[in-house]
Write a protein that holds these residues in place. Structure first.
Motif, PDB file in Angstrom:
ATOM      1  N   GLY A   1      12.525 -65.527  -1.778  1.00  0.00           N
ATOM      2  CA  GLY A   1      13.106 -65.683  -0.462  1.00  0.00           C
ATOM      3  C   GLY A   1      12.976 -64.529   0.494  1.00  0.00           C
ATOM      4  O   GLY A   1      13.259 -64.667   1.683  1.00  0.00           O
ATOM      5  N   ARG A   2      12.539 -63.350   0.034  1.00  0.00           N
ATOM      6  CA  ARG A   2      12.439 -62.222   0.961  1.00  0.00           C
ATOM      7  C   ARG A   2      11.144 -62.310   1.749  1.00  0.00           C
ATOM      8  O   ARG A   2      10.070 -62.550   1.182  1.00  0.00           O
ATOM      9  CB  ARG A   2      12.486 -60.900   0.205  1.00  0.00           C
ATOM     10  CG  ARG A   2      12.726 -59.692   1.088  1.00  0.00           C
ATOM     11  CD  ARG A   2      14.120 -59.650   1.666  1.00  0.00           C
ATOM     12  NE  ARG A   2      15.139 -59.552   0.615  1.00  0.00           N
ATOM     13  CZ  ARG A   2      16.436 -59.588   0.845  1.00  0.00           C
ATOM     14  NH1 ARG A   2      16.894 -59.733   2.079  1.00  0.00           N
ATOM     15  NH2 ARG A   2      17.297 -59.489  -0.155  1.00  0.00           N
ATOM     16  N   ILE A   3      11.221 -62.120   3.056  1.00  0.00           N
ATOM     17  CA  ILE A   3      10.036 -62.058   3.909  1.00  0.00           C
ATOM     18  C   ILE A   3      10.122 -60.801   4.765  1.00  0.00           C
ATOM     19  O   ILE A   3      11.211 -60.372   5.155  1.00  0.00           O
ATOM     20  CB  ILE A   3       9.870 -63.314   4.793  1.00  0.00           C
ATOM     21  CG1 ILE A   3      11.106 -63.533   5.674  1.00  0.00           C
ATOM     22  CG2 ILE A   3       9.601 -64.538   3.929  1.00  0.00           C
ATOM     23  CD1 ILE A   3      10.962 -64.698   6.651  1.00  0.00           C
ATOM     24  N   ALA A   4       8.971 -60.211   5.058  1.00  0.00           N
ATOM     25  CA  ALA A   4       8.930 -58.993   5.872  1.00  0.00           C
ATOM     26  C   ALA A   4       7.530 -58.799   6.429  1.00  0.00           C
ATOM     27  O   ALA A   4       6.535 -59.083   5.749  1.00  0.00           O
ATOM     28  CB  ALA A   4       9.324 -57.776   5.037  1.00  0.00           C
ATOM     29  N   PHE A   5       7.461 -58.314   7.648  1.00  0.00           N
ATOM     30  CA  PHE A   5       6.174 -57.951   8.221  1.00  0.00           C
ATOM     31  C   PHE A   5       5.803 -56.550   7.756  1.00  0.00           C
ATOM     32  O   PHE A   5       6.602 -55.617   7.827  1.00  0.00           O
ATOM     33  CB  PHE A   5       6.213 -58.011   9.745  1.00  0.00           C
ATOM     34  CG  PHE A   5       6.065 -59.402  10.282  1.00  0.00           C
ATOM     35  CD1 PHE A   5       4.808 -59.977  10.386  1.00  0.00           C
ATOM     36  CD2 PHE A   5       7.177 -60.141  10.653  1.00  0.00           C
ATOM     37  CE1 PHE A   5       4.658 -61.273  10.861  1.00  0.00           C
ATOM     38  CE2 PHE A   5       7.052 -61.440  11.127  1.00  0.00           C
ATOM     39  CZ  PHE A   5       5.786 -62.012  11.230  1.00  0.00           C
ATOM     40  N   GLY A   6       4.573 -56.422   7.255  1.00  0.00           N
ATOM     41  CA  GLY A   6       4.088 -55.138   6.797  1.00  0.00           C
ATOM     42  C   GLY A   6       3.534 -54.311   7.937  1.00  0.00           C
ATOM     43  O   GLY A   6       3.395 -54.788   9.075  1.00  0.00           O
TER      44      GLY A   6
ATOM     45  N   GLN B   1      12.714 -60.457  -4.703  1.00  0.00           N
ATOM     46  CA  GLN B   1      13.665 -60.526  -3.587  1.00  0.00           C
ATOM     47  C   GLN B   1      13.741 -59.229  -2.799  1.00  0.00           C
ATOM     48  O   GLN B   1      14.608 -59.079  -1.942  1.00  0.00           O
ATOM     49  CB  GLN B   1      15.064 -60.906  -4.090  1.00  0.00           C
ATOM     50  CG  GLN B   1      15.194 -62.356  -4.479  1.00  0.00           C
ATOM     51  CD  GLN B   1      16.636 -62.769  -4.732  1.00  0.00           C
ATOM     52  OE1 GLN B   1      17.586 -62.035  -4.464  1.00  0.00           O
ATOM     53  NE2 GLN B   1      16.806 -63.959  -5.278  1.00  0.00           N
ATOM     54  N   GLY B   2      12.862 -58.275  -3.069  1.00  0.00           N
ATOM     55  CA  GLY B   2      12.867 -57.028  -2.318  1.00  0.00           C
ATOM     56  C   GLY B   2      11.458 -56.574  -1.998  1.00  0.00           C
ATOM     57  O   GLY B   2      10.593 -56.569  -2.877  1.00  0.00           O
ATOM     58  N   LEU B   3      11.212 -56.197  -0.732  1.00  0.00           N
ATOM     59  CA  LEU B   3       9.912 -55.717  -0.273  1.00  0.00           C
ATOM     60  C   LEU B   3      10.144 -54.525   0.654  1.00  0.00           C
ATOM     61  O   LEU B   3      10.979 -54.597   1.568  1.00  0.00           O
ATOM     62  CB  LEU B   3       9.161 -56.807   0.500  1.00  0.00           C
ATOM     63  CG  LEU B   3       8.844 -58.110  -0.233  1.00  0.00           C
ATOM     64  CD1 LEU B   3       8.354 -59.162   0.761  1.00  0.00           C
ATOM     65  CD2 LEU B   3       7.804 -57.882  -1.318  1.00  0.00           C
ATOM     66  N   ALA B   4       9.418 -53.429   0.439  1.00  0.00           N
ATOM     67  CA  ALA B   4       9.546 -52.260   1.313  1.00  0.00           C
ATOM     68  C   ALA B   4       8.288 -51.412   1.229  1.00  0.00           C
ATOM     69  O   ALA B   4       7.643 -51.344   0.178  1.00  0.00           O
ATOM     70  CB  ALA B   4      10.769 -51.427   0.927  1.00  0.00           C
TER      71      ALA B   4
ATOM     72  N   GLY C   1       2.267 -46.521   3.726  1.00  0.00           N
ATOM     73  CA  GLY C   1       1.944 -47.938   3.760  1.00  0.00           C
ATOM     74  C   GLY C   1       1.855 -48.601   2.400  1.00  0.00           C
ATOM     75  O   GLY C   1       1.370 -49.728   2.298  1.00  0.00           O
ATOM     76  N   ARG C   2       2.345 -47.936   1.350  1.00  0.00           N
ATOM     77  CA  ARG C   2       2.358 -48.535   0.012  1.00  0.00           C
ATOM     78  C   ARG C   2       3.533 -49.498  -0.120  1.00  0.00           C
ATOM     79  O   ARG C   2       4.651 -49.190   0.319  1.00  0.00           O
ATOM     80  CB  ARG C   2       2.431 -47.449  -1.057  1.00  0.00           C
ATOM     81  CG  ARG C   2       1.150 -46.625  -1.173  1.00  0.00           C
ATOM     82  CD  ARG C   2       1.306 -45.482  -2.158  1.00  0.00           C
ATOM     83  NE  ARG C   2       2.151 -44.430  -1.627  1.00  0.00           N
ATOM     84  CZ  ARG C   2       1.792 -43.141  -1.568  1.00  0.00           C
ATOM     85  NH1 ARG C   2       0.608 -42.747  -2.016  1.00  0.00           N
ATOM     86  NH2 ARG C   2       2.616 -42.243  -1.066  1.00  0.00           N
ATOM     87  N   LEU C   3       3.265 -50.636  -0.738  1.00  0.00           N
ATOM     88  CA  LEU C   3       4.267 -51.693  -0.878  1.00  0.00           C
ATOM     89  C   LEU C   3       4.947 -51.610  -2.242  1.00  0.00           C
ATOM     90  O   LEU C   3       4.284 -51.557  -3.276  1.00  0.00           O
ATOM     91  CB  LEU C   3       3.607 -53.064  -0.711  1.00  0.00           C
ATOM     92  CG  LEU C   3       4.482 -54.296  -1.007  1.00  0.00           C
ATOM     93  CD1 LEU C   3       5.698 -54.361  -0.084  1.00  0.00           C
ATOM     94  CD2 LEU C   3       3.634 -55.576  -0.877  1.00  0.00           C
TER      95      LEU C   3
ATOM     96  N   HIS D   1       8.011 -39.956  -4.524  1.00  0.00           N
ATOM     97  CA  HIS D   1       7.080 -38.860  -4.227  1.00  0.00           C
ATOM     98  C   HIS D   1       5.656 -39.335  -4.458  1.00  0.00           C
ATOM     99  O   HIS D   1       5.280 -39.690  -5.580  1.00  0.00           O
ATOM    100  CB  HIS D   1       7.365 -37.637  -5.095  1.00  0.00           C
ATOM    101  CG  HIS D   1       6.394 -36.510  -4.877  1.00  0.00           C
ATOM    102  ND1 HIS D   1       6.363 -35.776  -3.710  1.00  0.00           N
ATOM    103  CD2 HIS D   1       5.412 -36.014  -5.676  1.00  0.00           C
ATOM    104  CE1 HIS D   1       5.419 -34.876  -3.797  1.00  0.00           C
ATOM    105  NE2 HIS D   1       4.815 -34.986  -4.966  1.00  0.00           N
ATOM    106  N   ASP D   2       4.885 -39.401  -3.388  1.00  0.00           N
ATOM    107  CA  ASP D   2       3.464 -39.730  -3.461  1.00  0.00           C
ATOM    108  C   ASP D   2       3.219 -41.017  -4.245  1.00  0.00           C
ATOM    109  O   ASP D   2       2.335 -41.086  -5.102  1.00  0.00           O
ATOM    110  CB  ASP D   2       2.685 -38.570  -4.079  1.00  0.00           C
ATOM    111  CG  ASP D   2       1.186 -38.691  -3.832  1.00  0.00           C
ATOM    112  OD1 ASP D   2       0.795 -39.349  -2.851  1.00  0.00           O
ATOM    113  OD2 ASP D   2       0.410 -38.159  -4.645  1.00  0.00           O
TER     114      ASP D   2
END
Length: 360
Positions: free
Chosen positions: A157-162, A219-222, A227-229, A306-307
């Motif tokens: 259910g989680r949606i997000a624009f990258g 359920q989690g995206l960040a 720019g790493r997901l 970190h990195d």
């Protein structure tokens, strides 16, 4: 009512604000004003400010360019607009939401070009499937992606624009782990779509919306500053996970849960917990810290970053109950929602809540 550790309720305005907003009655009220944030600072977890209360299973959260915040109510299908210092306003109701078990109105996202298009995106459970719609707050919804299997549990259910402008979607296996390993099935995946709902043109497999596979329930995206997901993953009985997502890679479910899949071509998780300690839902990144909202674990985890590598998690905010969503605002503040009214929590007076932690 249990005392909130580190939560400062500055002004109780229930009576004063009860008649404000476009709808009265069951719409929750604002209970405090907020302090300013410094965008470059880290969220101050000792200075929480309750923004709203009595929300019905808050799930998705997305910021508007004008500073307002949209919050979805899982079981009602309503979307509230929250502005610090004002009563939440009911601004939309998604038609066709079928709320049952973990399904209902789930993730929200605001278009990167919202100022021009005015589009809001929502992931929800309908009569026959989980689907994604987009709409303007004064218009009708348009289905842009459907056919994601639904179930009592594991609806994602989680949606997000990258940062690339694409729409990323976390889906669940809907109770059938075999779907996660089927590259032709959208369940148990992270999908990457254009804003119109088509498969992103440079996805790992041309014409396929699948960005990564082998997930149980994302359920989690960040994204970090490079720019790493990263993604949060519900385990079954052994291990919950935070994964660093690489395009086209397989994260092992249902063959592997937790560590131990590299010899079979699967990607190892960055962090694992016992489900009793986590059940991670929303995640967010500010600077060099990953924040994880834990449901069953009833706490906020902070994880050094970190990195592209995650360190040892630390437990914070143990007195709020179940936590569903955590988001970093444009001004650097951390916003989170509790999830004690979702049928699994211990409900207390005022639940569920939206709480803001200003940046130092």
């Amino acid at each position: 009512m249990r005392r909130f550790i580190g939560i400062v309720i500055a002004v109780l305005m229930v009576g004063a604000m009860a008649g404000c907003g476009s709808d009265s009655g069951s719409v929750p009220v604002v209970v405090t004003s907020t302090a300013p944030s410094t965008p470059s600072g880290a969220p101050d977890l000792a200075a929480g400010q309750e923004i709203a209360r009595d929300i019905d299973v808050p799930w998705g959260m997305a910021f508007l360019p004008d500073g307002g915040v949209l919050i979805s109510e899982r079981d009602t299908g309503r979307i509230l607009r929250v502005v610090p210092g004002r009563a939440p306003q009911r601004v939309y109701e998604v038609p066709g939401v079928v709320a049952r078990g973990e399904g209902g109105l789930l993730g929200l996202a605001v278009a990167a070009d919202y100022a021009e298009t005015r589009y809001v995106y929502a992931y929800f459970t309908a009569a026959d499937d989980n689907r994604i719609v987009r709409f303007r707050l004064d218009g009708q919804p348009e289905v842009i992606f459907d056919g994601i299997a639904k179930a009592e549990y594991h609806n994602g259910g989680r949606i997000a624009f990258g940062p690339d402008g694409m729409l990323y979607v976390g889906t669940g296996d809907a109770g059938q782990g075999s779907r996660s390993q089927d590259p032709a099935n959208p369940n148990g995946k992270i999908l990457r779509l254009t804003p119109d709902g088509a498969a992103a043109p440079d996805n790992p497999t041309p014409g396929s919306p699948v960005y990564s596979l082998g997930h149980r329930n994302v359920q989690g995206l960040a994204w970090d500053r490079q720019g790493r997901l990263f993604a949060a993953e519900f385990g079954q009985n052994a291990f919950d996970e935070i994964n660093l997502i690489e395009p086209g890679r397989n994260y092992g479910w249902p063959i592997v849960e937790g560590n131990g899949g590299t010899d079979r071509g699967f990607i190892e998780p960055q962090v694992i917990w016992k489900p009793s300690e986590a059940s991670p839902s929303g995640i967010a990144i500010a600077g060099d810290t990953l924040y994880v909202a834990a449901l069953r674990g009833e706490r906020l985890w902070t994880v050094p970053l970190h990195d592209g590598t995650l360190g040892t998690p630390q437990s914070r905010l143990p007195d709020l109950g179940r936590l569903r969503t955590v988001v970093i605002a444009p001004d650097g503040a951390l916003w989170l929602t509790t999830s004690n009214t979702d049928g699994r929590g211990d409900v207390r007076a005022g639940d569920d809540r939206v709480i803001r932690f200003p940046a130092r």
